[in-house]
Write an enzyme that holds these catalytic residues in place. Structure first.
Site, PDB file in Angstrom:
ATOM      1  N   ARG A 224       0.988  -1.259  -0.022  1.00 12.01           N
ATOM      2  CA  ARG A 224       0.019   0.094  -0.150  1.00 12.01           C
ATOM      3  C   ARG A 224       0.928   1.268   0.075  1.00 12.01           C
ATOM      4  O   ARG A 224       1.889   1.099   0.614  1.00 12.01           O
ATOM      5  CB  ARG A 224      -1.037   0.082   1.175  1.00 12.01           C
ATOM      6  CG  ARG A 224      -2.000  -0.972   1.312  1.00 12.01           C
ATOM      7  CD  ARG A 224      -3.064  -0.594   0.385  1.00 12.01           C
ATOM      8  NE  ARG A 224      -4.307  -1.667   0.488  1.00 12.01           N
ATOM      9  CZ  ARG A 224      -4.286  -2.739  -0.469  1.00 12.01           C
ATOM     10  NH1 ARG A 224      -3.495  -2.713  -1.243  1.00 12.01           N
ATOM     11  NH2 ARG A 224      -5.450  -3.208  -0.457  1.00 12.01           N
ATOM     12  N   HIS A 272      -0.843   0.258  -9.784  1.00  9.08           N
ATOM     13  CA  HIS A 272      -1.716  -0.717  -8.684  1.00  9.08           C
ATOM     14  C   HIS A 272      -2.078  -2.160  -9.738  1.00  9.08           C
ATOM     15  O   HIS A 272      -3.472  -2.293  -9.460  1.00  9.08           O
ATOM     16  CB  HIS A 272      -2.624  -0.014  -8.036  1.00  9.08           C
ATOM     17  CG  HIS A 272      -3.097  -0.937  -6.559  1.00  9.08           C
ATOM     18  ND1 HIS A 272      -3.293  -0.196  -5.644  1.00  9.08           N
ATOM     19  CD2 HIS A 272      -3.098  -1.954  -6.473  1.00  9.08           C
ATOM     20  CE1 HIS A 272      -3.655  -0.920  -4.732  1.00  9.08           C
ATOM     21  NE2 HIS A 272      -3.402  -2.233  -5.178  1.00  9.08           N
TER      22      HIS A 272
HETATM   23  C1  GLV Z   1      -4.882  -5.138  -4.069  1.00  5.80           C
HETATM   24  O1  GLV Z   1      -4.345  -4.264  -3.710  1.00  5.80           O
HETATM   25  C2  GLV Z   1      -5.549  -6.232  -2.949  1.00  5.80           C
HETATM   26  O2  GLV Z   1      -5.455  -5.850  -1.705  1.00  5.80           O
HETATM   27  O3  GLV Z   1      -5.869  -7.320  -3.421  1.00  5.80           O
END
Ligand code: GLV
Length: 309
Positions: A224, A272
């Site tokens: 994160r 991401h």
């Molecule tokens: C992606 O960021 C997840 O938490 O699966």
């Protein structure tokens, strides 16, 4: 009839709703509508709005469409007594292993430099790099972290692991707890963060910790954005302590225009995507768990609220 409400704004809900209905033909699956007061038994969500839990007060379980549950656990009105279930693997570990191995190998084999040379039409050899000089450390040894550490070990990198609790992984030297953090960091040149985001891990990738890495260190953050103190990375790159970074996650996504990470060739960024939630795998898993719960059977993947993951 079992009622399921779906609530995820990052994706087109139709395929998810159709898929859940296909796996659970005896249930009714609808997209969350704040005006619809029909109580649902289960919610399948990703970063839902607070109004979901104001309206749906009879949920038996909340299924998170991802591995990390931080967007849920930080919601003040997340019902305390309803189990939150995270996605277990569902095709994510192998993607994460691919992504991290790619980033480690790209950096340690200097593939970025070869690419840059070739873009300038320069046919240049470099001295071979030595694997032993790139010890890799994986922070976070859950199902995904263990898979990543194991994959790195098969490439014969020296691999270290760190997590809150003790782990034993073949080919990986594991450290744990706050007392294990400094010896872990001092052993590592390429640091990989796969930690869950909790109060204890927020901003863990900070100057104090990153400064303990071996010289010419490299950071890979696939967890994160809030694990990293952005300015500390900028400063450590400027000071030459860190050679570069691969970042898949950011404090604010999309990364805002004008952020110092943009345009820094030492920082490789992706939006991401390191481990995508794969619809079919996830649907099969969630539907299977709903059936288990409906039959009164136990399920795995329930988040420990005190731990935060
Ligand atoms: C992606 O960021 C997840 O938490 O699966």
């Amino acid at each position: 009839m079992t009622r399921i409400v779906f609530c995820a704004s990052h994706t087109d809900p139709r395929r998810w709703i159709e898929g859940l209905a296909r796996h659970l033909p005896d249930s009714s699956v609808t997209d969350f509508d704040p005006e619809d007061a029909t109580p649902a038994d289960y919610a399948v969500v990703w970063a839902p709005p607070a109004v979901l839990f104001e309206k749906q007060t009879h949920l038996k379980a909340i299924f998170n469409l991802g591995a990390g549950v931080d967007a849920l656990t930080r919601m003040p009105n997340l019902p305390a007594d309803v189990p939150v279930v995270r996605l277990g693997d569902a095709g994510m570990s192998v993607q994460m292993a691919e992504y991290v191995c790619h980033a480690v190998i790209r950096h340690s084999r200097e593939l970025d430099r070869f690419e840059a040379d070739l873009r300038c039409h320069e046919w240049r050899f470099r001295k071979p790099t030595i694997r032993a000089q790139f010890p890799v450390g994986v922070m976070g040894l859950g199902a995904i972290g263990r898979r990543v550490a194991g994959a790195l070990a098969t490439f014969e990198f020296p691999v270290f692991g760190w997590s809150l609790g003790a782990h034993a992984i073949p080919g990986v030297q594991c450290f744990c707890g706050s007392e294990g953090l400094a010896p872990f960091l001092r052993s590592v040149r390429i640091l990989v963060c796969i930690l869950p985001l909790t109060a204890a891990t927020d901003s863990i990738l900070n100057r104090q910790n990153l400064s303990q890495l071996k010289d010419d260190a490299y950071l890979i953050n696939v967890a994160r954005g809030a694990h990293l103190v952005d300015q500390d990375l900028v400063d450590l790159l400027a000071e030459g302590k860190l050679a570069g970074a691969t970042l898949d996650v950011f404090r604010e996504e999309p990364l805002p225009a004008g952020h110092p990470f943009w345009g820094d060739a030492r920082i490789v960024m992706t939006p991401h995507i390191a481990a995508r939630t794969l619809r079919e795998d996830s649907l099969a898993q969630i539907a299977g768990k709903i059936l288990q719960l409906e039959r009164g059977l136990p399920i795995d993947g329930i988040v420990d609220r005190a731990r935060g993951y």
